[in-house]
Design a protein around this motif. Structure first.
Motif, PDB file in Angstrom:
ATOM      1  N   TYR A 340       4.141  -6.960  -5.207  1.00 41.33           N
ATOM      2  CA  TYR A 340       3.577  -7.158  -4.028  1.00 41.33           C
ATOM      3  C   TYR A 340       3.832  -6.085  -3.078  1.00 41.33           C
ATOM      4  CZ  TYR A 340       2.212  -8.736   0.447  1.00 41.33           C
ATOM      5  OH  TYR A 340       2.069  -9.017   1.781  1.00 41.33           O
ATOM      6  N   LEU A 341       5.035  -5.422  -3.097  1.00 39.52           N
ATOM      7  CA  LEU A 341       5.325  -4.380  -2.230  1.00 39.52           C
ATOM      8  C   LEU A 341       4.265  -3.135  -2.572  1.00 39.52           C
ATOM      9  CD1 LEU A 341       9.157  -4.609  -1.963  1.00 39.52           C
ATOM     10  CD2 LEU A 341       7.548  -5.669  -0.169  1.00 39.52           C
ATOM     11  N   THR A 342       4.152  -2.767  -3.819  1.00 35.51           N
ATOM     12  CA  THR A 342       3.227  -1.757  -4.284  1.00 35.51           C
ATOM     13  C   THR A 342       1.877  -2.025  -3.824  1.00 35.51           C
ATOM     14  OG1 THR A 342       4.906  -1.496  -6.175  1.00 35.51           O
ATOM     15  CG2 THR A 342       2.530  -0.560  -6.324  1.00 35.51           C
ATOM     16  N   LEU A 343       1.202  -3.089  -3.970  1.00 40.26           N
ATOM     17  CA  LEU A 343       0.040  -3.425  -3.641  1.00 40.26           C
ATOM     18  C   LEU A 343      -0.100  -3.604  -1.966  1.00 40.26           C
ATOM     19  CD1 LEU A 343      -0.850  -6.313  -5.779  1.00 40.26           C
ATOM     20  CD2 LEU A 343      -1.904  -4.073  -6.032  1.00 40.26           C
ATOM     21  N   ALA A 344       0.889  -3.769  -1.103  1.00 42.52           N
ATOM     22  CA  ALA A 344       1.028  -3.665   0.245  1.00 42.52           C
ATOM     23  C   ALA A 344       0.832  -2.319   0.650  1.00 42.52           C
ATOM     24  CB  ALA A 344       2.422  -4.373   0.642  1.00 42.52           C
ATOM     25  N   VAL A 345       1.587  -1.301   0.075  1.00 39.11           N
ATOM     26  CA  VAL A 345       1.814   0.059   0.402  1.00 39.11           C
ATOM     27  C   VAL A 345       0.215   0.437   0.093  1.00 39.11           C
ATOM     28  CG1 VAL A 345       2.623   2.277  -0.058  1.00 39.11           C
ATOM     29  CG2 VAL A 345       4.264   0.633   0.133  1.00 39.11           C
ATOM     30  N   THR A 346      -0.272   0.295  -0.810  1.00 42.50           N
ATOM     31  CA  THR A 346      -1.634   0.571  -1.151  1.00 42.50           C
ATOM     32  C   THR A 346      -2.563   0.101  -0.110  1.00 42.50           C
ATOM     33  OG1 THR A 346      -1.027   0.607  -3.643  1.00 42.50           O
ATOM     34  CG2 THR A 346      -3.420   0.639  -2.880  1.00 42.50           C
ATOM     35  N   GLY A 347      -2.483  -1.082   0.291  1.00 37.17           N
ATOM     36  CA  GLY A 347      -3.426  -1.705   1.350  1.00 37.17           C
ATOM     37  C   GLY A 347      -3.195  -0.977   2.682  1.00 37.17           C
ATOM     38  N   LEU A 348      -1.940  -0.594   3.033  1.00 36.65           N
ATOM     39  CA  LEU A 348      -1.871   0.137   4.313  1.00 36.65           C
ATOM     40  C   LEU A 348      -2.242   1.516   4.199  1.00 36.65           C
ATOM     41  CD1 LEU A 348       1.782  -1.081   4.932  1.00 36.65           C
ATOM     42  CD2 LEU A 348      -0.049  -1.537   6.198  1.00 36.65           C
ATOM     43  N   ILE A 349      -2.146   2.288   2.963  1.00 37.22           N
ATOM     44  CA  ILE A 349      -2.409   3.673   2.887  1.00 37.22           C
ATOM     45  C   ILE A 349      -4.011   3.554   3.197  1.00 37.22           C
ATOM     46  CG2 ILE A 349      -2.552   5.410   1.613  1.00 37.22           C
ATOM     47  CD1 ILE A 349       0.176   4.813   0.643  1.00 37.22           C
ATOM     48  N   THR A 350      -4.698   2.778   2.175  1.00 41.85           N
ATOM     49  CA  THR A 350      -6.230   2.713   2.218  1.00 41.85           C
ATOM     50  C   THR A 350      -6.819   2.329   3.508  1.00 41.85           C
ATOM     51  OG1 THR A 350      -6.149   0.393   1.339  1.00 41.85           O
ATOM     52  CG2 THR A 350      -6.464   2.349  -0.194  1.00 41.85           C
ATOM     53  N   THR A 351      -6.026   1.492   4.394  1.00 43.46           N
ATOM     54  CA  THR A 351      -6.394   1.136   5.835  1.00 43.46           C
ATOM     55  C   THR A 351      -6.402   2.623   6.835  1.00 43.46           C
ATOM     56  OG1 THR A 351      -5.589  -1.018   5.483  1.00 43.46           O
ATOM     57  CG2 THR A 351      -6.008  -0.221   7.736  1.00 43.46           C
ATOM     58  N   LEU A 352      -5.253   3.328   6.359  1.00 43.95           N
ATOM     59  CA  LEU A 352      -5.208   4.579   7.253  1.00 43.95           C
ATOM     60  C   LEU A 352      -6.172   5.459   7.048  1.00 43.95           C
ATOM     61  CD1 LEU A 352      -1.957   6.572   7.736  1.00 43.95           C
ATOM     62  CD2 LEU A 352      -3.824   7.833   7.154  1.00 43.95           C
ATOM     63  N   VAL A 353      -6.771   5.520   5.703  1.00 46.21           N
ATOM     64  CA  VAL A 353      -7.773   6.378   5.291  1.00 46.21           C
ATOM     65  C   VAL A 353      -8.928   5.988   5.566  1.00 46.21           C
ATOM     66  CG1 VAL A 353      -9.104   7.376   3.234  1.00 46.21           C
ATOM     67  CG2 VAL A 353      -6.333   7.111   3.149  1.00 46.21           C
ATOM     68  N   LYS A 354      -9.445   4.497   5.804  1.00 44.98           N
ATOM     69  CA  LYS A 354     -10.403   4.104   6.317  1.00 44.98           C
ATOM     70  C   LYS A 354     -10.756   4.293   7.670  1.00 44.98           C
ATOM     71  CE  LYS A 354     -12.109   0.243   8.720  1.00 44.98           C
ATOM     72  NZ  LYS A 354     -13.010   0.799   9.416  1.00 44.98           N
TER      73      LYS A 354
END
Length: 461
Positions: A340-354
């Motif tokens: 879950y932490l791995t997916l959470a970091v992915t979600g945060l980074i993609t939000t930053l890129v968005k």
């Protein structure tokens, strides 16, 4: 030739799966599927993306052979739908691939052989095959022949004895029905199709936001002020939380299991809430024309800061979870936290890129579903029961032995080895021996379709 291939595939399907448990047969069927798809879609297999997804599909089937886990079976099914959906439309998003793959698997034959009349809005069969005529050719002669056989039996004792000697017991109706199911499945998928409304909408929807006609400087100024105040306060709040959380980690290096469990679980709950709220708020704030407002630089910096602070929150949770694992061993729930932490970091980074690249919500959905698929496939490659058992015996300060016994048979051979290497009580040894004997018997009764990698290990001893 292609029809013959489908017929052979159907026979193989029934041979592989009739009255058999999952093992080598799932990998072999994956190979059959690739052959059928390649024979009917050769141009598509020139694409590197198709070759990659085919390789992932075969890899998940091989993972089932090496460790027959539920996760690897699920990954194989998902990879199957992904590959079928990809062949239906190469440019569609992965979640649309899943939709197209599932729809093709269930209803591909009906979709290809029945068409919707746009005028009457009624489903009409295509004219290239006269199904009514074929039904007459098969059933009418069969019924009449059976009728005359019954009549002739009563009129001639010699003929009656001849008919009685005919033995159809060798015919396995269930095997034939499963072969029919296999033929239907392969007929569905050999030429993948697409769900047109969903696929068309996906292809027409880009990843980039566009400025609307309602662009208003006064309204955007108000939204920018509100966003600055709100995200500033949230930054202050998460900083305070992180300071207290880091203080707890540094001052409580050796604590009771119950307290550790409470802290990890409450931390995860806080993480889930903060990330969900963070993403929702950021998506709302940067949902439209505010992305194009020239005075939004401060708001963007605050948003980036908040995202990075959330990443730090993920790291603190990972540290606490790591301490929990160090003291009390690996479990599936603790591994799930790391996933879950791995997916959470992915979600945060993609939000930053968005935010930085002015992307829309579809960008996030496409990228994060693809990340979830990759995580699923990678996770299915690992024999988790083996590694949980090995870690807990070699590194954990304490562990729940009964938990290891209750895991699947993937750790049975390792447990057997531990009897000779690690001192154990008689009760523990008895439980391992019972589990081992049951597993060895199960392996010895496996047919070639059900073979697992452990069959080879047992045979070599």
């Amino acid at each position: 030739m292609k029809k013959i291939l489908l017929f052979i595939g159907a026979l193989l399907f029934s041979t592989l799966f009739y009255d058999k448990s999952i093992g080598l047969n799932l990998f072999l069927f994956s190979l059959v599927t690739i052959v059928v798809l390649f024979a009917n879609n050769k141009e598509d297999f020139k694409s590197k993306r198709t070759l990659l997804y085919s390789s992932l599909y075969l890899a998940t089937g091989l993972a089932v052979f090496f460790h027959d886990s539920l996760l690897s079976i699920i990954a194989n099914f998902v990879a199957f739908f992904t590959l079928i959906g990809l062949l239906s439309e190469h440019k569609s998003s992965i979640y649309v691939n899943w939709l197209n793959g599932f729809y093709t698997t269930i209803a591909g034959w009906f979709h290809r052989n029945f068409s919707l009349n746009e005028t009457t809005q009624a489903v009409e069969p295509k004219r290239d095959i006269d199904y009514a005529h074929w039904a007459k050719l098969i059933f009418v002669p069969a019924v009449i022949v059976i009728l005359f056989i019954l009549l002739y039996q009563n009129g001639n004792p010699v003929f009656n004895n001849l008919i009685d000697k005919i033995d159809f017991s060798f015919i396995n109706l269930q095997w034939l029905l499963l072969a029919g199911l296999g033929y239907y499945l392969l007929s569905n998928i050999h030429k993948p199709i697409e769900v047109e409304p969903a696929t068309e909408l996906d292809l027409q929807t880009g990843n980039t936001l566009e400025k609307t006609n309602k662009f208003s400087i006064p309204k955007l100024k108000q939204e920018n002020q509100l966003g600055n105040i709100l995200i500033s306060l949230l930054n202050i709040l998460i900083v305070i939380f992180l300071i207290t959380d880091i203080t707890f980690i540094l001052t409580n290096m050796d604590i009771r299991a119950s307290l550790f469990s409470s802290q990890v679980h409450s931390g995860i709950n806080a993480l889930i809430a903060s990330i969900v709220i963070a993403i929702i708020i950021l998506l709302y704030v940067f949902r439209g024309d505010l992305n194009f407002y020239k005075e939004n630089s401060t708001l963007k910096r605050l948003a980036f800061t908040w995202i990075m602070l959330n990443v730090m929150l993920v790291l603190t949770i990972a540290i606490k979870n790591g301490q929990y694992i160090y003291y009390f061993g690996l479990t599936y729930k603790r591994i799930g936290v790391l996933v879950y932490l791995t997916l959470a970091v992915t979600g945060l980074i993609t939000t930053l890129v968005k935010i930085d690249k002015i992307k829309n919500i579809w960008y996030l959905l496409r990228l994060n579903t693809k990340a979830a698929f990759v995580v699923l496939v990678v996770a299915s490659m690992v024999n988790w029961d083996y590694h949980i058992t090995n870690y807990n015996f070699n590194y954990a300060k304490s562990m729940d032995f009964n938990y290891l016994i209750e895991l699947s048979n993937n750790n049975t051979l390792l447990l057997k080895e531990k009897i000779d290497n690690i001192p154990m009580g008689s009760d523990s040894i008895q439980k391992i021996e019972e589990k081992y004997n049951r597993y060895v018997y199960e392996l010895s009764t496996n047919s070639w379709q059900e073979l697992q990698y452990d069959n080879l290990k047992i045979d070599t001893k």
